[in-house]
Scaffold this active site. Structure first.
Site, mmCIF file in Angstrom:
data_model
loop_
_atom_site.group_PDB
_atom_site.id
_atom_site.type_symbol
_atom_site.label_atom_id
_atom_site.label_comp_id
_atom_site.label_asym_id
_atom_site.label_seq_id
_atom_site.Cartn_x
_atom_site.Cartn_y
_atom_site.Cartn_z
ATOM 1 N N ASN A 213 0.966 -1.137 0.323
ATOM 2 C CA ASN A 213 0.399 -0.171 -0.279
ATOM 3 C C ASN A 213 1.231 1.467 0.199
ATOM 4 O O ASN A 213 2.191 1.278 -0.019
ATOM 5 C CB ASN A 213 -0.911 0.149 1.479
ATOM 6 C CG ASN A 213 -0.071 -0.236 2.117
ATOM 7 O OD1 ASN A 213 0.497 0.799 2.504
ATOM 8 N ND2 ASN A 213 -0.027 -0.934 3.204
ATOM 9 N N ILE A 312 -2.472 -7.178 14.707
ATOM 10 C CA ILE A 312 -1.598 -7.136 15.058
ATOM 11 C C ILE A 312 -1.228 -6.446 16.768
ATOM 12 O O ILE A 312 -1.124 -6.629 17.463
ATOM 13 C CB ILE A 312 0.014 -6.557 14.515
ATOM 14 C CG1 ILE A 312 0.326 -7.365 13.965
ATOM 15 C CG2 ILE A 312 1.342 -6.425 15.007
ATOM 16 C CD1 ILE A 312 1.136 -6.762 12.209
ATOM 17 N N PHE A 332 -3.476 4.024 15.092
ATOM 18 C CA PHE A 332 -3.420 4.718 14.093
ATOM 19 C C PHE A 332 -4.759 4.495 13.333
ATOM 20 O O PHE A 332 -4.996 3.037 13.393
ATOM 21 C CB PHE A 332 -2.254 5.080 13.545
ATOM 22 C CG PHE A 332 -1.625 6.205 13.855
ATOM 23 C CD1 PHE A 332 -1.221 6.022 15.319
ATOM 24 C CD2 PHE A 332 -1.245 7.002 13.193
ATOM 25 C CE1 PHE A 332 -0.082 6.649 15.756
ATOM 26 C CE2 PHE A 332 -0.503 8.298 13.362
ATOM 27 C CZ PHE A 332 -0.109 8.167 15.077
HETATM 28 N N1 CTP Z 1 -3.288 -3.047 12.052
HETATM 29 C C1 CTP Z 1 -2.107 -4.167 13.206
HETATM 30 N N2 CTP Z 1 -2.857 -5.628 12.335
HETATM 31 C C2 CTP Z 1 -3.374 -5.213 11.510
HETATM 32 C C3 CTP Z 1 -4.624 -3.855 10.609
HETATM 33 C C4 CTP Z 1 -4.537 -3.121 11.056
HETATM 34 O O1 CTP Z 1 -1.660 -4.318 13.587
HETATM 35 N N3 CTP Z 1 -3.424 -6.377 10.576
HETATM 36 C C5 CTP Z 1 -2.648 -1.605 13.605
HETATM 37 C C6 CTP Z 1 -2.560 -0.142 12.526
HETATM 38 O O2 CTP Z 1 -0.802 0.129 12.639
HETATM 39 C C7 CTP Z 1 -3.256 0.802 13.052
HETATM 40 C C8 CTP Z 1 -4.747 0.445 13.309
HETATM 41 O O3 CTP Z 1 -4.748 -1.287 13.483
HETATM 42 O O4 CTP Z 1 -2.462 1.157 14.439
HETATM 43 C C9 CTP Z 1 -6.169 -0.025 12.705
HETATM 44 O O5 CTP Z 1 -5.095 0.436 11.142
HETATM 45 P P1 CTP Z 1 -6.231 0.665 10.248
HETATM 46 O O6 CTP Z 1 -6.046 -0.208 8.760
HETATM 47 O O7 CTP Z 1 -6.787 1.823 10.206
HETATM 48 O O8 CTP Z 1 -7.367 -0.425 10.541
HETATM 49 P P2 CTP Z 1 -8.040 -2.054 9.862
HETATM 50 O O9 CTP Z 1 -8.142 -2.379 11.517
HETATM 51 O O10 CTP Z 1 -7.199 -2.347 8.995
HETATM 52 O O11 CTP Z 1 -9.454 -2.032 10.074
HETATM 53 P P3 CTP Z 1 -10.343 -1.196 8.485
HETATM 54 O O12 CTP Z 1 -8.889 -1.120 6.533
HETATM 55 O O13 CTP Z 1 -11.443 -2.086 8.059
HETATM 56 O O14 CTP Z 1 -10.140 0.556 8.157
#
Ligand code: CTP
Length: 404
Positions: A213, A312, A332
């Protein structure tokens, strides 16, 4: 607002070949917003001319304690009193030995001795041959100077002007600048251990292709730097980005979400704060092909099946360490719209006390950002600023929460 605006730095040069780097350092200090007053020893003037240093600092350079330009003829008092810090770069072995004994037979050492200890910090960037640096006399002097309150920076490692290779090079100008900027930051996380995840992840499809991404990692790297500046021990688990590691930060490079999870979990037991800025891929291809997937000429496209990656942050937030309050987790949220509502919902879903929202498409790859801090009480905005400035404000906010 630059990093050293309103700071007045006395830049001292003692004799050594590393004086050639002092010119670049002087420029970097001025560029960072500082006013710079150069003071050189006579030995330094053998390596670099005062003319060059005057041109770069835009101020007359002082070399002699008998310089009569000061109305009271006390350059050693006047120059030191005006300074926010005295930075001697290069600091030769001889100059450090002199400082250690409180000797003062030239303007620079005289000024260092005469400075008010509680108001004007002294920083030294040592530069010398590796044998001179390793000599017990030099090491003893460095230890004693530190005990006396002098801030002795590290030395660099590598090729030396004499042709030898080892420890003792002066740090590069950019490194000295970063250390000086860090020196002025309040030490609100002194003694704490901070873990940061940053950047995108990369999920392989085959050996030459993958899914990733647009996250640049800049926000996470800025937070790692700000936490380090605030005195913390920092581990930065970084996805594939080509950013320079902030000084003093321990970096662990990873590629996929599962590698990131492993590296994060390994660091959790010793961390007191976890800031998850990484844009972790939500899904990975079910099965990465061992060999490159080839077109077969039929016009048929391959079908990709996906598996969800582990969350995570949510996993760490549920760990015993976080649940017991020994680890403070910050999430975040990169959103494209309706930031407040999404951030609120995400905070609860992830089970973290603090969630920082930002608009992903507006900030990915940029040097600035705006943040929305959402906790159980409500939301607070950190308005548009550079990522480093925002990171420092966030670190201060986290430090206040830890102190409660
Ligand atoms: N995060 C994580 N592990 C994942 C996905 C997200 O640790 N597999 C953490 C990111 O580092 C961030 C937070 O969760 O601190 C939110 O990430 P974001 O991508 O905004 O949210 P998602 O949980 O992926 O939700 P969505 O894509 O539905 O908005």
């Amino acid at each position: 607002m630059t990093n050293l605006s309103e700071k007045h730095i006395v830049l001292g040069l003692s004799g050594g070949i590393a004086c050639y780097k002092a010119a670049e350092l002087c420029r970097a200090l001025v560029k960072a917003g500082a006013t710079v007053q150069v003071v050189m020893t006579e030995a330094a003037a053998q390596f670099m001319t005062p003319v060059t240093m005057q041109a770069l600092s835009n101020r007359p350079v002082y070399v002699s304690q008998w310089d009569a330009r000061e109305p009271n003829n006390m350059a050693h008092i006047n120059l030191g009193r005006e300074a926010d810090a005295i930075l001697v770069a290069p600091a030769s072995a001889d100059f450090m030995a002199k400082l250690l004994h409180g000797r003062a037979d030239d303007l620079l050492s005289l000024m260092c001795l005469a400075r008010p200890l509680d108001k004007v910090p002294l920083l030294l960037a040592p530069a010398m041959n590796r044998e001179m640096w390793a000599h017990p006399a030099t090491q003893r002097n460095v230890a004693q100077l530190r005990a006396d309150g002098t801030h002795v920076l590290e030395v660099g490692q590598g090729d030396q002007a004499c042709g030898e290779v080892g420890d003792g090079r002066m740090l590069e100008p950019e490194e000295i600048l970063e250390d000086l900027i860090a020196f002025f930051q309040p030490k609100v996380l002194q003694g704490r251990s901070v873990l940061v995840s940053a950047g995108p992840t990369y999920e392989p499809i085959d050996p030459v292709r993958g899914i990733t991404n647009l996250s640049s990692g800049k926000m996470g790297f800025a937070i790692a730097r700000a936490a380090r500046e605030a005195g913390a021990q920092v581990t930065l688990v970084a996805g594939p980005v080509s950013l320079a590691t902030p000084r003093g930060v321990q970096r662990v490079n990873v590629r996929s979400a599962r590698e990131m999870q492993e590296a994060v979990m390994a660091a959790v037991p010793s961390a007191q704060v976890f800031v998850a800025t990484a844009a972790v891929a939500d899904w990975r291809p079910d099965q990465a092909a061992d060999q490159k997937i080839k077109k077969d000429g039929s016009g048929q496209t391959p079908t990709l099946r996906f598996t969800e990656n582990p969350d995570i942050l949510a996993g760490v937030a549920q760990s015993e360490r976080a649940q017991s309050g020994a680890l403070f987790c910050v999430g975040f949220a990169a959103e494209s719209h309706d930031l407040l509502n999404h951030a609120k919902a995400k905070r609860e879903r992830k089970g973290v006390p603090l969630l920082v929202g930002n608009i992903g498409p507006a900030t990915f790859g940029q040097d600035d950002n705006a943040l929305l801090l959402v906790d159980a009480q409500g939301a607070k905005e950190l308005p548009h600023a550079s990522k480093l400035e925002l990171a420092r404000l966030l670190v201060q906010d986290i430090a206040r929460r830890l102190a409660v």
